[in-house]
Motif scaffolding. Structure first.
Motif, PDB file in Angstrom:
ATOM      1  N   ARG A  82       0.870  -1.170   0.000  1.00 15.07           N
ATOM      2  CA  ARG A  82       0.000   0.000   0.000  1.00 15.07           C
ATOM      3  C   ARG A  82       0.908   1.222   0.000  1.00 15.07           C
ATOM      4  NH1 ARG A  82      -5.210   1.083   0.694  1.00 15.07           N
ATOM      5  NH2 ARG A  82      -5.842   3.096   1.519  1.00 15.07           N
ATOM      6  N   GLY A  83       0.887   1.957  -1.090  1.00 15.11           N
ATOM      7  CA  GLY A  83       1.845   3.036  -1.244  1.00 15.11           C
ATOM      8  C   GLY A  83       3.182   2.484  -1.721  1.00 15.11           C
ATOM      9  N   SER A  84       4.230   3.245  -1.517  1.00 12.05           N
ATOM     10  CA  SER A  84       5.559   2.831  -1.980  1.00 12.05           C
ATOM     11  C   SER A  84       6.137   1.766  -1.058  1.00 12.05           C
ATOM     12  CB  SER A  84       6.501   4.033  -2.008  1.00 12.05           C
ATOM     13  OG  SER A  84       6.020   5.035  -2.869  1.00 12.05           O
ATOM     14  N   PRO A  85       6.748   0.712  -1.609  1.00  7.41           N
ATOM     15  CA  PRO A  85       7.405  -0.306  -0.768  1.00  7.41           C
ATOM     16  C   PRO A  85       8.614   0.277  -0.051  1.00  7.41           C
ATOM     17  CG  PRO A  85       7.875  -0.692  -3.087  1.00  7.41           C
ATOM     18  CD  PRO A  85       6.843   0.399  -3.042  1.00  7.41           C
ATOM     19  N   ASP A  86       9.014  -0.396   1.022  1.00  7.01           N
ATOM     20  CA  ASP A  86      10.097   0.119   1.861  1.00  7.01           C
ATOM     21  C   ASP A  86      11.396   0.297   1.084  1.00  7.01           C
ATOM     22  OD1 ASP A  86       8.401   0.188   3.998  1.00  7.01           O
ATOM     23  OD2 ASP A  86       9.022  -1.756   4.811  1.00  7.01           O
ATOM     24  N   PHE A  87      11.688  -0.638   0.164  1.00  5.63           N
ATOM     25  CA  PHE A  87      12.962  -0.543  -0.554  1.00  5.63           C
ATOM     26  C   PHE A  87      13.016   0.717  -1.415  1.00  5.63           C
ATOM     27  CE2 PHE A  87      10.392  -2.701  -3.778  1.00  5.63           C
ATOM     28  CZ  PHE A  87      10.787  -2.076  -4.943  1.00  5.63           C
ATOM     29  N   TRP A  88      11.842   1.141  -1.942  1.00  2.82           N
ATOM     30  CA  TRP A  88      11.823   2.351  -2.770  1.00  2.82           C
ATOM     31  C   TRP A  88      11.930   3.605  -1.909  1.00  2.82           C
ATOM     32  CZ3 TRP A  88      13.191   4.070  -7.086  1.00  2.82           C
ATOM     33  CH2 TRP A  88      12.711   5.291  -7.591  1.00  2.82           C
TER      34      TRP A  88
END
Length: 243
Positions: free
Chosen positions: A47-53
């Motif tokens: 949901r939204g941007s993933p942590d890696f991004w």
């Protein structure tokens, strides 16, 4: 009452017929592709941007280099300056080279301090919204050059973000023939998400009058993909990275 029920039944029947046609159409495509028809919606693990991004980051020089590469790839121009005085001299030299007669700028202290008037005595320099009797959209439309300070910028998409207010009319960046957009280097981020989070955190009540994303000169294509530059905005855009 009977008429209402009849109407509802008719709508339901039409919807069922439409869905049946849709299944038949998609089924025909699936059969030709020899793939099963997808019946379940795709999973959305994030949901939204993933942590890696969100953790993706370039250092200062990488941001400048990537912004420059991406911005120039779509027809924009990028110049790098140490000080605002250097940027002022560049703008003045370009204005003289173009024989610019009309220049318009936003009404901001940083641009006031540049004192473009001293370098361009033969040009009419207008400052947005400083005269209630003036038709400012018309002044912007006739301008050879518009000068703005960029509020945010993202290197990954080579996007400059310019906000609107009573002192910062969007016409200054949208209507002149040439746009000079000054980017203070500390406002250049890696990802667009780093910019958007400011608007989320501020909430609806603090949103500006306009948020404008500029990623190069105006580019338009017709149905035959004939590319035309400068139809819906400046055909020449300079990003001046300062600091």
């Amino acid at each position: 009452m009977d008429t209402a029920n009849s109407h509802q039944n008719w709508l339901k029947e039409m919807e069922e017929q439409s869905r049946a046609k849709q299944r038949s159409f998609i089924g025909g495509i699936s059969e030709k592709l020899r793939r099963p028809m997808v019946t379940e919606p795709p999973r959305h693990p994030y949901r939204g941007s993933p942590d890696f991004w969100n953790a993706y980051e370039w250092n200062g020089q990488e941001r400048i280099d990537k912004f420059t590469e991406n911005f120039m790839s779509v027809g924009g121009h990028v110049e790098r300056f140490a000080t605002m005085d250097d940027a002022r001299r560049f703008i003045a030299d370009k204005a003289k080279e173009m024989s610019a007669r009309y220049v318009i700028r936003q009404n901001q202290p940083e641009l006031e301090a540049m004192n473009l008037e001293a370098d361009l005595p033969d040009a009419q320099i207008s400052v947005w919204n400083t005269d209630e009797e003036q038709h400012w959209k018309a002044r912007s439309a006739e301008a050879d050059i518009g000068v703005v300070i960029v509020d945010h910028a993202a290197a990954y998409t080579s996007s400059m973000v310019v906000l609107s207010s009573k002192d910062k009319g969007r016409s200054v960046s949208l209507l002149p023939t040439v746009l000079m957009a000054i980017i203070p280097v500390d406002r250049l981020k890696t990802r667009l998400g780093e910019v958007m989070v400011h608007f989320d955190e501020g909430g609806r009540e603090s949103l500006p009058a306009g948020i404008h994303f500029i990623s190069g000169p105006s580019r338009s294509s017709d149905i035959e993909n004939d590319l035309t530059i400068g139809v819906h905005g400046p055909g020449v855009v300079y990003a001046l990275i300062v600091g």
